[in-house]
Enzyme design. Structure first.
Site, PDB file in Angstrom:
ATOM      1  CG  ASN A  36      -1.507   1.275   1.589  1.00 52.35           C
ATOM      2  OD1 ASN A  36      -2.420   1.738   0.908  1.00 52.35           O
ATOM      3  ND2 ASN A  36      -1.012   1.917   2.637  1.00 52.35           N
TER       4      ASN A  36
ATOM      5  CB  SER B 153      -4.058   5.037  -8.454  1.00 53.94           C
ATOM      6  OG  SER B 153      -4.528   6.212  -9.040  1.00 53.94           O
TER       7      SER B 153
ATOM      8  CE1 TYR C 262       0.502   7.365  -6.656  1.00 51.64           C
ATOM      9  CE2 TYR C 262      -1.142   8.050  -8.267  1.00 51.64           C
ATOM     10  CZ  TYR C 262      -0.815   7.416  -7.083  1.00 51.64           C
ATOM     11  OH  TYR C 262      -1.805   6.831  -6.332  1.00 51.64           O
ATOM     12  CB  SER C 263       0.350   7.949 -14.165  1.00 56.37           C
ATOM     13  OG  SER C 263      -0.293   7.200 -15.130  1.00 56.37           O
TER      14      SER C 263
ATOM     15  CB  THR D 288       4.942   3.932  -9.926  1.00 59.77           C
ATOM     16  OG1 THR D 288       3.856   4.674  -9.351  1.00 59.77           O
ATOM     17  CG2 THR D 288       6.161   4.825 -10.019  1.00 59.77           C
TER      18      THR D 288
ATOM     19  CB  ILE E  73      -8.823   8.096  -0.933  1.00 60.83           C
ATOM     20  CG1 ILE E  73      -9.076   7.008  -1.991  1.00 60.83           C
ATOM     21  CG2 ILE E  73      -9.260   7.647   0.459  1.00 60.83           C
ATOM     22  CD1 ILE E  73     -10.498   6.594  -2.199  1.00 60.83           C
ATOM     23  CG  ASP E  74     -11.315  11.387   3.262  1.00 60.09           C
ATOM     24  OD1 ASP E  74     -10.625  10.346   3.428  1.00 60.09           O
ATOM     25  OD2 ASP E  74     -12.342  11.614   3.923  1.00 60.09           O
ATOM     26  CB  THR E  75      -5.108  10.199   2.588  1.00 61.79           C
ATOM     27  OG1 THR E  75      -4.605  10.499   1.284  1.00 61.79           O
ATOM     28  CG2 THR E  75      -5.739   8.824   2.557  1.00 61.79           C
TER      29      THR E  75
HETATM   30  P1  NDP Z   1      -0.351   8.401   2.426  1.00 57.29           P
HETATM   31  O1  NDP Z   1       0.602   9.373   1.828  1.00 57.29           O
HETATM   32  O2  NDP Z   1      -1.409   8.890   3.335  1.00 57.29           O
HETATM   33  O3  NDP Z   1       0.464   7.257   3.185  1.00 57.29           O
HETATM   34  C1  NDP Z   1       1.596   6.722   2.587  1.00 57.29           C
HETATM   35  C2  NDP Z   1       2.176   5.666   3.507  1.00 57.29           C
HETATM   36  O4  NDP Z   1       3.385   5.191   2.915  1.00 57.29           O
HETATM   37  C3  NDP Z   1       2.521   6.203   4.873  1.00 57.29           C
HETATM   38  O5  NDP Z   1       2.276   5.229   5.853  1.00 57.29           O
HETATM   39  C4  NDP Z   1       4.005   6.493   4.774  1.00 57.29           C
HETATM   40  O6  NDP Z   1       4.561   6.386   6.062  1.00 57.29           O
HETATM   41  C5  NDP Z   1       4.460   5.348   3.855  1.00 57.29           C
HETATM   42  N1  NDP Z   1       5.701   5.670   3.129  1.00 57.29           N
HETATM   43  C6  NDP Z   1       6.011   6.831   2.490  1.00 57.29           C
HETATM   44  N2  NDP Z   1       7.250   6.763   1.958  1.00 57.29           N
HETATM   45  C7  NDP Z   1       7.740   5.541   2.278  1.00 57.29           C
HETATM   46  C8  NDP Z   1       8.989   4.888   2.051  1.00 57.29           C
HETATM   47  N3  NDP Z   1       9.971   5.482   1.374  1.00 57.29           N
HETATM   48  N4  NDP Z   1       9.166   3.631   2.544  1.00 57.29           N
HETATM   49  C9  NDP Z   1       8.179   3.020   3.256  1.00 57.29           C
HETATM   50  N5  NDP Z   1       6.967   3.584   3.505  1.00 57.29           N
HETATM   51  C10 NDP Z   1       6.762   4.839   3.023  1.00 57.29           C
HETATM   52  O7  NDP Z   1      -0.988   7.594   1.173  1.00 57.29           O
HETATM   53  P2  NDP Z   1      -2.510   7.217   0.904  1.00 57.29           P
HETATM   54  O8  NDP Z   1      -3.065   6.570   2.111  1.00 57.29           O
HETATM   55  O9  NDP Z   1      -3.185   8.385   0.321  1.00 57.29           O
HETATM   56  O10 NDP Z   1      -2.343   6.130  -0.264  1.00 57.29           O
HETATM   57  C11 NDP Z   1      -2.263   4.744   0.035  1.00 57.29           C
HETATM   58  C12 NDP Z   1      -2.343   3.959  -1.262  1.00 57.29           C
HETATM   59  O11 NDP Z   1      -3.558   4.291  -1.952  1.00 57.29           O
HETATM   60  C13 NDP Z   1      -1.204   4.255  -2.241  1.00 57.29           C
HETATM   61  O12 NDP Z   1      -0.799   3.077  -2.884  1.00 57.29           O
HETATM   62  C14 NDP Z   1      -1.848   5.215  -3.232  1.00 57.29           C
HETATM   63  O13 NDP Z   1      -1.234   5.158  -4.500  1.00 57.29           O
HETATM   64  C15 NDP Z   1      -3.255   4.656  -3.274  1.00 57.29           C
HETATM   65  N6  NDP Z   1      -4.202   5.649  -3.758  1.00 57.29           N
HETATM   66  C16 NDP Z   1      -4.495   6.725  -2.978  1.00 57.29           C
HETATM   67  C17 NDP Z   1      -5.355   7.712  -3.456  1.00 57.29           C
HETATM   68  C18 NDP Z   1      -5.717   8.891  -2.657  1.00 57.29           C
HETATM   69  O14 NDP Z   1      -6.418   9.773  -3.218  1.00 57.29           O
HETATM   70  N7  NDP Z   1      -5.349   8.992  -1.413  1.00 57.29           N
HETATM   71  C19 NDP Z   1      -5.938   7.606  -4.815  1.00 57.29           C
HETATM   72  C20 NDP Z   1      -5.566   6.415  -5.519  1.00 57.29           C
HETATM   73  C21 NDP Z   1      -4.728   5.488  -4.996  1.00 57.29           C
HETATM   74  P3  NDP Z   1       5.969   7.017   6.531  1.00 57.29           P
HETATM   75  O15 NDP Z   1       5.955   8.457   6.122  1.00 57.29           O
HETATM   76  O16 NDP Z   1       5.933   6.810   8.013  1.00 57.29           O
HETATM   77  O17 NDP Z   1       7.019   6.206   5.865  1.00 57.29           O
END
Ligand code: NDP
Length: 288
Positions: free
Chosen positions: A118, A169, A182-183, A185, A217-219
């Protein structure tokens, strides 16, 4: 009765019949005691998945980079009902980390039933500015680390008739503006894991592969990235997290959240000529 009234009655009747006969294949009890390795678990959708898995009574290993945040998520998971929980800080931009993380999870839980991929690296929502090095780095975090984690976990998943869950995504199906790297990947994930699914089926190796196609998604990070640039309503992270977990538990090949992304992807393939005009009406860009 007016024609509109008749249409409404028929629609309600059909909805009622679907509701009556529809059997939700998801059984929450199947996740009680399930052994889960979850990446990107410190924030956003991953954090919400951790809480859902905990409520279902799973045994969980969380990973992300920030140890202090993982510790807090772990504590909340314990109060919600996680049977066992551990965390391991790891930076997925380092090629040696994925294998270490899988080894840690297998050792702590005695095997794995679910690998949920994820995490994503820092995403720039902007026009392509020629930064090839950034794209290479993002490929490592968003794609190569997924391949390494899956490869290291396959033997234990196979032994336990387990599941690989890959979070992707809409931009991994439909390339949109401001998301070049991003796209790329996310398209790579679709190609690799869909091909892998075919191979596992051909070899009768009982590991399911679920690709999860999410819209906005509303993150916090997504809202910050897209503010003022996109005319779309974001869906809730907790709902996305539950849809991903249900998809993995029911061994679905693909899930779409929200559901209407599936017809969008079909229309995208069927009507190639009006793509640019339609897409650009959802994005805000004024030339500098
Ligand atoms: P967030 O940015 O909220 O969270 C990303 C997570 O990845 C965090 O836990 C972060 O933790 C971790 N992370 C970041 N960099 C690294 C790294 N170098 N190594 C290990 N962990 C890392 O992402 P979302 O929750 O928004 O997205 C989650 C998934 O959903 C992704 O795959 C995204 O592509 C997909 N998605 C999200 C959408 C959206 O609108 N939110 C839309 C479509 C898909 P830490 O900083 O502690 O490492």
């Amino acid at each position: 009765m007016k024609p509109i009234g008749k249409v409404l009655c028929v629609a309600v009747l059909i909805a009622g019949l679907i509701d009556f006969f529809w059997k939700d294949p998801f059984n929450p009890e199947s996740l009680s005691g399930a052994r889960v390795l979850l990446t990107g678990a410190s924030a956003g959708i991953g954090e919400q998945m951790a809480y859902h898995y905990a409520r279902f009574g799973a045994e969980i290993v969380l990973t992300a980079r920030r140890e202090a945040v993982l510790q807090k998520v772990m504590e909340k998971c314990l109060t919600l009902g996680a049977k066992k929980i551990f965390y391991i800080p790891a930076d997925m931009s380092s090629p040696s980390e994925p294998e270490k993380v899988v080894q840690f999870a297998v050792q702590k839980l005695g095997g794995l039933d679910y690998l949920v991929l994820n995490h994503i690296g820092l995403t720039r929502f902007q026009m392509w500015a020629g930064d090839v090095e950034y794209t290479r780095w993002l490929m490592q975090v968003n794609f190569f680390s997924y391949v390494s984690l899956a490869t290291a976990a396959l033997p234990t998943l196979e032994k336990n008739t387990g599941s690989l869950v890959v979070v992707s995504s809409l931009t991994g199906k439909v390339p949109t503006p401001f998301t070049t790297s991003y796209s790329a990947t996310k398209f790579a994930l679709d190609g690799f894991f869909t091909s892998l699914r075919h191979e596992l089926i051909m070899q009768k190796r009982n590991v399911s592969v679920t690709l999860c196609i999410l819209g906005l998604i509303d993150t916090e990070t997504a809202l910050e990235n897209t503010r003022g640039k996109v005319y779309l309503t974001a869906s809730p992270a907790a709902g996305a997290a539950l849809a991903i977990i249900q998809g993995g538990a029911t061994r679905a090949q693909e899930i779409f959240y929200p559901w209407w992304l599936q017809p969008v992807c079909c229309l995208w393939v069927l009507f190639p000529y009006s793509r640019n005009q339609v897409l650009q009406s959802y994005y805000n860009y004024s030339s500098p």
